[in-house]
Design a protein around this motif. Structure first.
Motif, PDB file in Angstrom:
ATOM      1  N   GLN A 154       0.820  -1.205   0.000  1.00 24.77           N
ATOM      2  CA  GLN A 154       0.000   0.000   0.000  1.00 24.77           C
ATOM      3  C   GLN A 154       0.859   1.263   0.000  1.00 24.77           C
ATOM      4  O   GLN A 154       0.525   2.256  -0.643  1.00 24.77           O
ATOM      5  CB  GLN A 154      -0.933  -0.019   1.212  1.00 24.77           C
ATOM      6  CG  GLN A 154      -2.033  -1.061   1.093  1.00 24.77           C
ATOM      7  CD  GLN A 154      -2.750  -1.314   2.404  1.00 24.77           C
ATOM      8  OE1 GLN A 154      -2.388  -0.749   3.435  1.00 24.77           O
ATOM      9  NE2 GLN A 154      -3.766  -2.161   2.362  1.00 24.77           N
ATOM     10  N   PHE A 155       1.974   1.212   0.704  1.00 21.76           N
ATOM     11  CA  PHE A 155       2.882   2.353   0.694  1.00 21.76           C
ATOM     12  C   PHE A 155       3.460   2.566  -0.700  1.00 21.76           C
ATOM     13  O   PHE A 155       3.543   3.699  -1.191  1.00 21.76           O
ATOM     14  CB  PHE A 155       4.015   2.145   1.698  1.00 21.76           C
ATOM     15  CG  PHE A 155       5.108   3.180   1.592  1.00 21.76           C
ATOM     16  CD1 PHE A 155       4.913   4.464   2.083  1.00 21.76           C
ATOM     17  CD2 PHE A 155       6.316   2.874   0.975  1.00 21.76           C
ATOM     18  CE1 PHE A 155       5.908   5.427   1.975  1.00 21.76           C
ATOM     19  CE2 PHE A 155       7.309   3.830   0.854  1.00 21.76           C
ATOM     20  CZ  PHE A 155       7.110   5.107   1.358  1.00 21.76           C
ATOM     21  N   MET A 156       3.837   1.476  -1.363  1.00 15.42           N
ATOM     22  CA  MET A 156       4.406   1.588  -2.708  1.00 15.42           C
ATOM     23  C   MET A 156       3.371   2.131  -3.692  1.00 15.42           C
ATOM     24  O   MET A 156       3.699   2.921  -4.580  1.00 15.42           O
ATOM     25  CB  MET A 156       4.935   0.226  -3.158  1.00 15.42           C
ATOM     26  CG  MET A 156       6.119  -0.269  -2.325  1.00 15.42           C
ATOM     27  SD  MET A 156       6.604  -1.954  -2.736  1.00 15.42           S
ATOM     28  CE  MET A 156       7.303  -1.696  -4.360  1.00 15.42           C
ATOM     29  N   SER A 199       1.126   4.216  -3.027  1.00  9.27           N
ATOM     30  CA  SER A 199       0.983   5.655  -2.774  1.00  9.27           C
ATOM     31  C   SER A 199       2.090   6.473  -3.440  1.00  9.27           C
ATOM     32  O   SER A 199       1.990   7.695  -3.523  1.00  9.27           O
ATOM     33  CB  SER A 199       0.987   5.926  -1.266  1.00  9.27           C
ATOM     34  OG  SER A 199       2.278   5.701  -0.708  1.00  9.27           O
ATOM     35  N   THR A 200       3.147   5.812  -3.909  1.00 13.51           N
ATOM     36  CA  THR A 200       4.269   6.533  -4.529  1.00 13.51           C
ATOM     37  C   THR A 200       4.158   6.603  -6.049  1.00 13.51           C
ATOM     38  O   THR A 200       5.057   7.125  -6.714  1.00 13.51           O
ATOM     39  CB  THR A 200       5.611   5.863  -4.165  1.00 13.51           C
ATOM     40  OG1 THR A 200       5.689   4.558  -4.770  1.00 13.51           O
ATOM     41  CG2 THR A 200       5.758   5.729  -2.663  1.00 13.51           C
ATOM     42  N   PHE A 201       3.082   6.064  -6.646  1.00 10.82           N
ATOM     43  CA  PHE A 201       2.953   6.033  -8.104  1.00 10.82           C
ATOM     44  C   PHE A 201       3.106   7.413  -8.729  1.00 10.82           C
ATOM     45  O   PHE A 201       3.701   7.561  -9.795  1.00 10.82           O
ATOM     46  CB  PHE A 201       1.591   5.450  -8.513  1.00 10.82           C
ATOM     47  CG  PHE A 201       1.487   3.962  -8.335  1.00 10.82           C
ATOM     48  CD1 PHE A 201       2.607   3.192  -8.119  1.00 10.82           C
ATOM     49  CD2 PHE A 201       0.261   3.337  -8.384  1.00 10.82           C
ATOM     50  CE1 PHE A 201       2.512   1.820  -7.948  1.00 10.82           C
ATOM     51  CE2 PHE A 201       0.157   1.968  -8.221  1.00 10.82           C
ATOM     52  CZ  PHE A 201       1.281   1.208  -7.995  1.00 10.82           C
ATOM     53  N   SER A 202       2.558   8.415  -8.069  1.00 12.30           N
ATOM     54  CA  SER A 202       2.572   9.769  -8.648  1.00 12.30           C
ATOM     55  C   SER A 202       3.977  10.334  -8.761  1.00 12.30           C
ATOM     56  O   SER A 202       4.194  11.307  -9.489  1.00 12.30           O
ATOM     57  CB  SER A 202       1.704  10.706  -7.809  1.00 12.30           C
ATOM     58  OG  SER A 202       2.202  10.782  -6.478  1.00 12.30           O
ATOM     59  N   THR A 203       4.941   9.731  -8.073  1.00  6.41           N
ATOM     60  CA  THR A 203       6.315  10.232  -8.122  1.00  6.41           C
ATOM     61  C   THR A 203       7.142   9.542  -9.211  1.00  6.41           C
ATOM     62  O   THR A 203       8.291   9.934  -9.439  1.00  6.41           O
ATOM     63  CB  THR A 203       7.010  10.029  -6.762  1.00  6.41           C
ATOM     64  OG1 THR A 203       7.156   8.630  -6.499  1.00  6.41           O
ATOM     65  CG2 THR A 203       6.194  10.672  -5.644  1.00  6.41           C
ATOM     66  N   LEU A 204       6.585   8.531  -9.849  1.00  5.12           N
ATOM     67  CA  LEU A 204       7.338   7.798 -10.866  1.00  5.12           C
ATOM     68  C   LEU A 204       7.469   8.611 -12.139  1.00  5.12           C
ATOM     69  O   LEU A 204       6.566   9.363 -12.518  1.00  5.12           O
ATOM     70  CB  LEU A 204       6.645   6.463 -11.182  1.00  5.12           C
ATOM     71  CG  LEU A 204       6.551   5.452 -10.044  1.00  5.12           C
ATOM     72  CD1 LEU A 204       5.761   4.230 -10.502  1.00  5.12           C
ATOM     73  CD2 LEU A 204       7.937   5.038  -9.551  1.00  5.12           C
ATOM     74  N   GLU A 205       8.581   8.435 -12.833  1.00  5.09           N
ATOM     75  CA  GLU A 205       8.768   9.078 -14.131  1.00  5.09           C
ATOM     76  C   GLU A 205       7.785   8.483 -15.143  1.00  5.09           C
ATOM     77  O   GLU A 205       7.402   7.304 -15.026  1.00  5.09           O
ATOM     78  CB  GLU A 205      10.204   8.866 -14.609  1.00  5.09           C
ATOM     79  CG  GLU A 205      11.252   9.530 -13.718  1.00  5.09           C
ATOM     80  CD  GLU A 205      12.665   9.289 -14.220  1.00  5.09           C
ATOM     81  OE1 GLU A 205      12.813   8.616 -15.263  1.00  5.09           O
ATOM     82  OE2 GLU A 205      13.599   9.773 -13.575  1.00  5.09           O
ATOM     83  N   LEU A 216      13.186  -0.314  -7.337  1.00  2.27           N
ATOM     84  CA  LEU A 216      12.221   0.284  -6.425  1.00  2.27           C
ATOM     85  C   LEU A 216      11.390  -0.752  -5.669  1.00  2.27           C
ATOM     86  O   LEU A 216      10.641  -0.403  -4.754  1.00  2.27           O
ATOM     87  CB  LEU A 216      11.283   1.216  -7.199  1.00  2.27           C
ATOM     88  CG  LEU A 216      11.921   2.493  -7.762  1.00  2.27           C
ATOM     89  CD1 LEU A 216      10.968   3.179  -8.747  1.00  2.27           C
ATOM     90  CD2 LEU A 216      12.283   3.443  -6.623  1.00  2.27           C
TER      91      LEU A 216
END
Length: 231
Positions: A21-23, A25-31, A77
């Motif tokens: 779930q934490f990972m 939440s980081t989708f928006s930071t991916l290139e 990642l």
């Protein structure tokens, strides 16, 4: 007697679900290229062959600069693992969230483009450019132009994967002029499964193929009708 939860320690525990779930939440930071690769992978389910991805490297659904760098980034990642010729999501929640985050129309476009490209890559023994020439031509080996040494995948496997993606999109999202070809793809995969006595799976492909035939094609295409009628 009573007790109190130690919330700091509980929150610090890294269960597989909480990490996933934490990972997510980081989708928006991916290139963009990395996110494109992640979306492409999600269309295959929890895992797929590296060989198949290498074939798709030249397709319009692959990242513009190729798949290798985004794959390595996703592995670094922790989103995926690459081992034994397979690419796997490290958690099913990651794959599920990525796939469901793709808009329905774009998701179907992904499946159609993947299916068309892989189906086009299947070698045939005929000179016809019609996709229906795949009939009777599956069974050879397709040597992919991948960057991995000795990468080999059977045409049967490749056609089966291509057909699955077309089926995911569904006949209502496919041009009428292409439906006969996809009916034949389903027929060929079904016949191969029947030859291996996997009749349940074969029936699934036959039913999918009949759905692609549709009422108009039943009237106009006697050859494909006869092949399904003789099953």
């Amino acid at each position: 007697a009573s007790f109190q939860w130690c919330w700091d320690k509980i929150c610090s525990l890294k269960t597989s679900d909480s990490v996933a779930q934490f990972m997510v939440s980081t989708f928006s930071t991916l290139e963009p290229e990395v996110l494109q690769m992640l979306r492409l992978l999600s269309c295959f389910g929890l895992h797929t062959d590296v060989d198949v991805l290498d074939i798709l490297d030249a397709s319009c659904v692959a990242p513009f600069d190729g798949i290798r760098t985004p794959l390595q980034n996703l592995s670094d990642l922790g989103f995926i693992e690459v081992a034994g010729g397979l690419v796997r999501f490290t958690h099913d929640l990651i794959q599920q969230h990525v796939y469901e985050s793709i808009e329905l129309e774009q998701r179907r476009t992904f499946h159609i483009e993947i299916g068309l490209f892989l189906g086009w890559k299947v070698s045939t023994s005929r000179t016809s450019s019609d996709a229906s020439s795949l009939e009777g031509a599956v069974g050879k080996m397709y040597i992919s132009e991948s960057k991995s040494q000795g990468s080999v995948i059977t045409e049967r496997s490749l056609l089966s994967i291509a057909t699955d993606h077309i089926n995911h999109a569904g006949p209502e999202f496919v041009e009428q002029s292409e439906r006969k070809s996809f009916a034949i793809w389903n027929l060929e995969v079904g016949k191969e499964l029947s030859a291996r006595c996997d009749f349940g799976c074969a029936l699934h492909y036959y039913e999918q193929g009949i759905a692609f035939v549709g009422n108009e094609v039943w009237v106009d295409e006697c050859d494909i009708n006869g092949k399904y009628f003789c099953l």
